[in-house]
Design an enzyme around this catalytic site. Structure first.
Site, PDB file in Angstrom:
ATOM      1  N   ASP A 119      44.313  43.154   5.816  1.00 46.98           N
ATOM      2  CA  ASP A 119      42.975  43.385   5.269  1.00 46.98           C
ATOM      3  C   ASP A 119      42.977  43.385   3.747  1.00 46.98           C
ATOM      4  O   ASP A 119      42.023  42.915   3.120  1.00 46.98           O
ATOM      5  CB  ASP A 119      42.422  44.722   5.768  1.00 46.98           C
ATOM      6  CG  ASP A 119      41.824  44.619   7.157  1.00 46.98           C
ATOM      7  OD1 ASP A 119      41.783  43.499   7.700  1.00 46.98           O
ATOM      8  OD2 ASP A 119      41.419  45.660   7.708  1.00 46.98           O
ATOM      9  N   HIS A 161      35.265  51.274  -0.091  1.00 49.94           N
ATOM     10  CA  HIS A 161      36.302  51.825   0.799  1.00 49.94           C
ATOM     11  C   HIS A 161      37.559  52.295   0.070  1.00 49.94           C
ATOM     12  O   HIS A 161      38.346  53.057   0.642  1.00 49.94           O
ATOM     13  CB  HIS A 161      36.719  50.777   1.842  1.00 49.94           C
ATOM     14  CG  HIS A 161      35.651  50.412   2.817  1.00 49.94           C
ATOM     15  ND1 HIS A 161      34.971  51.342   3.564  1.00 49.94           N
ATOM     16  CD2 HIS A 161      35.116  49.204   3.156  1.00 49.94           C
ATOM     17  CE1 HIS A 161      34.080  50.731   4.333  1.00 49.94           C
ATOM     18  NE2 HIS A 161      34.138  49.432   4.095  1.00 49.94           N
ATOM     19  N   GLY A 169      39.828  48.278   3.491  1.00 46.16           N
ATOM     20  CA  GLY A 169      38.654  47.477   3.792  1.00 46.16           C
ATOM     21  C   GLY A 169      38.293  46.448   2.744  1.00 46.16           C
ATOM     22  O   GLY A 169      37.131  46.341   2.356  1.00 46.16           O
ATOM     23  N   ASP A 196      25.279  49.194   3.200  1.00 41.95           N
ATOM     24  CA  ASP A 196      26.295  48.340   3.807  1.00 41.95           C
ATOM     25  C   ASP A 196      26.416  48.723   5.285  1.00 41.95           C
ATOM     26  O   ASP A 196      26.171  49.873   5.657  1.00 41.95           O
ATOM     27  CB  ASP A 196      27.625  48.596   3.081  1.00 41.95           C
ATOM     28  CG  ASP A 196      28.713  47.600   3.387  1.00 41.95           C
ATOM     29  OD1 ASP A 196      29.190  47.578   4.535  1.00 41.95           O
ATOM     30  OD2 ASP A 196      29.116  46.843   2.482  1.00 41.95           O
ATOM     31  N   HIS A 198      29.055  49.131   6.908  1.00 42.67           N
ATOM     32  CA  HIS A 198      30.210  50.010   7.067  1.00 42.67           C
ATOM     33  C   HIS A 198      29.986  51.329   6.324  1.00 42.67           C
ATOM     34  O   HIS A 198      29.361  51.352   5.263  1.00 42.67           O
ATOM     35  CB  HIS A 198      31.482  49.338   6.531  1.00 42.67           C
ATOM     36  CG  HIS A 198      31.810  48.047   7.210  1.00 42.67           C
ATOM     37  ND1 HIS A 198      31.422  46.829   6.705  1.00 42.67           N
ATOM     38  CD2 HIS A 198      32.472  47.792   8.365  1.00 42.67           C
ATOM     39  CE1 HIS A 198      31.838  45.865   7.514  1.00 42.67           C
ATOM     40  NE2 HIS A 198      32.469  46.423   8.535  1.00 42.67           N
ATOM     41  N   ASP A 284      26.220  42.780   4.520  1.00 43.24           N
ATOM     42  CA  ASP A 284      26.724  42.596   5.881  1.00 43.24           C
ATOM     43  C   ASP A 284      25.858  43.335   6.901  1.00 43.24           C
ATOM     44  O   ASP A 284      26.093  43.238   8.107  1.00 43.24           O
ATOM     45  CB  ASP A 284      28.187  43.024   6.007  1.00 43.24           C
ATOM     46  CG  ASP A 284      28.488  44.366   5.382  1.00 43.24           C
ATOM     47  OD1 ASP A 284      27.544  45.039   4.925  1.00 43.24           O
ATOM     48  OD2 ASP A 284      29.676  44.742   5.317  1.00 43.24           O
ATOM     49  N   TYR A 323      29.646  38.670   4.533  1.00 45.02           N
ATOM     50  CA  TYR A 323      30.697  37.714   4.905  1.00 45.02           C
ATOM     51  C   TYR A 323      30.170  36.391   5.429  1.00 45.02           C
ATOM     52  O   TYR A 323      30.954  35.550   5.850  1.00 45.02           O
ATOM     53  CB  TYR A 323      31.644  38.402   5.912  1.00 45.02           C
ATOM     54  CG  TYR A 323      32.110  39.725   5.343  1.00 45.02           C
ATOM     55  CD1 TYR A 323      33.052  39.755   4.316  1.00 45.02           C
ATOM     56  CD2 TYR A 323      31.533  40.927   5.746  1.00 45.02           C
ATOM     57  CE1 TYR A 323      33.435  40.956   3.736  1.00 45.02           C
ATOM     58  CE2 TYR A 323      31.906  42.130   5.169  1.00 45.02           C
ATOM     59  CZ  TYR A 323      32.867  42.135   4.161  1.00 45.02           C
ATOM     60  OH  TYR A 323      33.225  43.316   3.563  1.00 45.02           O
TER      61      TYR A 323
END
Length: 477
Positions: A119, A161, A169, A196, A198, A284, A323
């Site tokens: 990652d 992150h 991340g 986001d 996440h 995202d 992404y």
């Protein structure tokens, strides 16, 4: 979009059309950070994070002639000392010196300590990339501090992150934390909002026991990275109730998302009364994202940005995840226009170097959800009610409101023969305010003995279990 769903309205009568080239326009008090090199780095051929999205986004901003409405600033590079304000010295030294070649000779244990792997790979120019994307967030905060601008935009930033001593991340340096620390030098209370998909775990972790920073994250929860951000995760110690998590299920649609978002943020503004706001706009959370699982349209995502702008507080707007490269560029270019109060043509200008790259050649094409909305009205109502109840607990609570920002005076426990009567901390370094202290007040005017982290975790688990029973959440997050 299904036949039952109505398009979400974005523009209104206050938004101005973009004037033709050469026409005098009123410049907004907005700073836009970009550097020609920031989009030229490469995580790896198969890696979903593509810094090239920043180049395409900037091209759209230029093609729509938006630079004439704002101040365009070349992102500065931070140095190691700037980044070490939050990140550990050992980790900063690693980022500054590691190369793909040197990483080959490092032990697996060393790389694992810094969470370097699939990652978060080591790639050429990694340090330069980190110093560039973080530079706009730190200097942008300084512009807000000195009232040079009302709003600052740094789309390369928003990497939420990264932790104090490790990457996570796709994020290496947490520019958001660095920016907020800068804002705290001049603002008593800072609000962080994260849209986001996440959870903004790195930012929450940094300020988890501070009552000067409130973190609010709207994110996909469950079997989904990073797996944190339960509604019962509310902060600890002095920061109890200052971490707001809104865990959502897959494929949430525009109307329920915006209703929840506006209701919660309105209550946050009323109860916390921030002096400055940082908004992370990870794209995202759009429908059709390569890694995302929400079903938001371009208009809904931008409406959230527009609502935060309407609060009329000093505002720093950052990028984040995203992404599907074309849609990231579309989203942030659209939101640049929203921040400037401009009504943008939906047809991408032919002057764009990448106009052939967009199919269809529209700024806001219809995105089609492939899943049913897993968020029931009852679940969303429970989330909203629990969050609003939590916010009522902090009305007028931040003790910093009662203090001068230039100094922080802490009364210690009643003196003994060997203790002093008081102790002063430099501005911003009171351990009860910036994440260095796990204990609670003992009620007698002093600081309670620090408790272990495990004690705090166990207490939170018991509270969460009891609250779940009351709310009837069952196995929901």
């Amino acid at each position: 979009m299904t036949e039952r769903e109505r398009p979400t309205k974005l523009f209104d009568k206050h938004d101005e059309p973009i004037e033709p080239d050469g026409t005098d326009v009123k410049k907004r008090n907005v700073a836009y950070y970009f550097h020609k090199d920031v989009g030229h780095f490469h995580y790896g051929q198969l890696h979903p994070m593509k810094p090239q999205r920043l180049v395409v986004c900037n091209d759209l901003v230029v093609s729509y002639e938006m630079p004439k409405y704002m101040t365009v600033v070349e992102s500065p590079k931070l140095n190691a000392d700037d980044i070490a304000v939050f990140h550990s010295e050992q980790y900063v030294n690693f980022l500054q010196t590691v190369t793909p070649r040197s990483a080959l000779s490092m032990s697996d244990e060393t790389l694992k300590n810094f969470n370097i792997g699939e990652d978060c790979p080591v790639f050429p120019g990694m340090w330069d990339y980190c110093t560039l994307y973080a530079g706009g967030s730190v200097e942008g905060a300084r512009r807000l501090n000195h009232q040079m601008n009302d709003i600052v935009i740094n789309w390369p930033g928003g990497l939420h992150h990264a932790k104090k001593s490790e990457a996570s991340g796709f994020c290496y340096v947490n520019d958001i934390v660095l920016g907020i620390l800068e804002l705290l030098k001049y603002h008593k209370r800072v609000l962080y909002i994260d849209i986001d998909i996440h959870h903004g775990d790195g930012v929450q972790e940094a300020f988890n026991n501070s009552d000067r920073v409130m973190t609010v994250s709207f994110h996909r929860f469950g079997q989904y990275f990073p797996g944190s951000g339960s509604i019962m995760d509310k902060g600890v110690g002095p920061g109890k109730y200052f971490s707001i998590n809104v865990p959502l299920m897959a494929a949430i649609r525009d109307e329920p998302y915006l209703n929840l978002f506006e209701t919660i943020i309105r209550s946050v503004n009323e109860n916390f009364d921030p002096e400055a706001i940082v908004l992370q706009c990870g794209s995202d959370s759009l429908c059709e994202d390569r890694l995302g699982q929400f079903a938001l349209s371009f208009n809904a995502h931008a409406r959230a940005v527009k609502f935060v702008k309407s609060l009329k507080k000093p505002l720093m707007v950052l990028g984040g995840g995203g992404y599907t490269l074309r849609n990231v560029a579309r989203c942030w270019a659209l939101e640049t226009g929203v921040i400037l109060g401009l009504r943008m043509s939906d047809e991408i200008p032919g002057s764009s170097l990448y106009s052939h790259f967009f199919t269809p050649r529209l700024l806001r094409p219809t995105l089609v959800a492939k899943m049913n909305d897993a968020n029931t009205p009852a679940y969303l109502a429970s989330i909203q009610q629990e969050t609003l109840d939590c916010l009522r607990m902090i009305r007028g609570a931040p003790s910093v409101q009662m203090q001068e920002i230039e100094e922080c005076h802490v009364e210690e426990a009643p003196p003994t023969s060997s203790s002093s009567t008081s102790k002063e901390f430099p501005p911003g370094q009171d351990p009860r305010r910036i994440g260095q202290y796990w204990g609670y007040s003992d009620g007698g005017g002093g600081l309670a003995p620090p408790r272990s982290r495990s004690d705090v975790v166990e207490e939170m688990k018991l509270e969460e279990e009891e609250k779940r029973k009351q709310l009837g959440f069952g196995n929901l997050p």
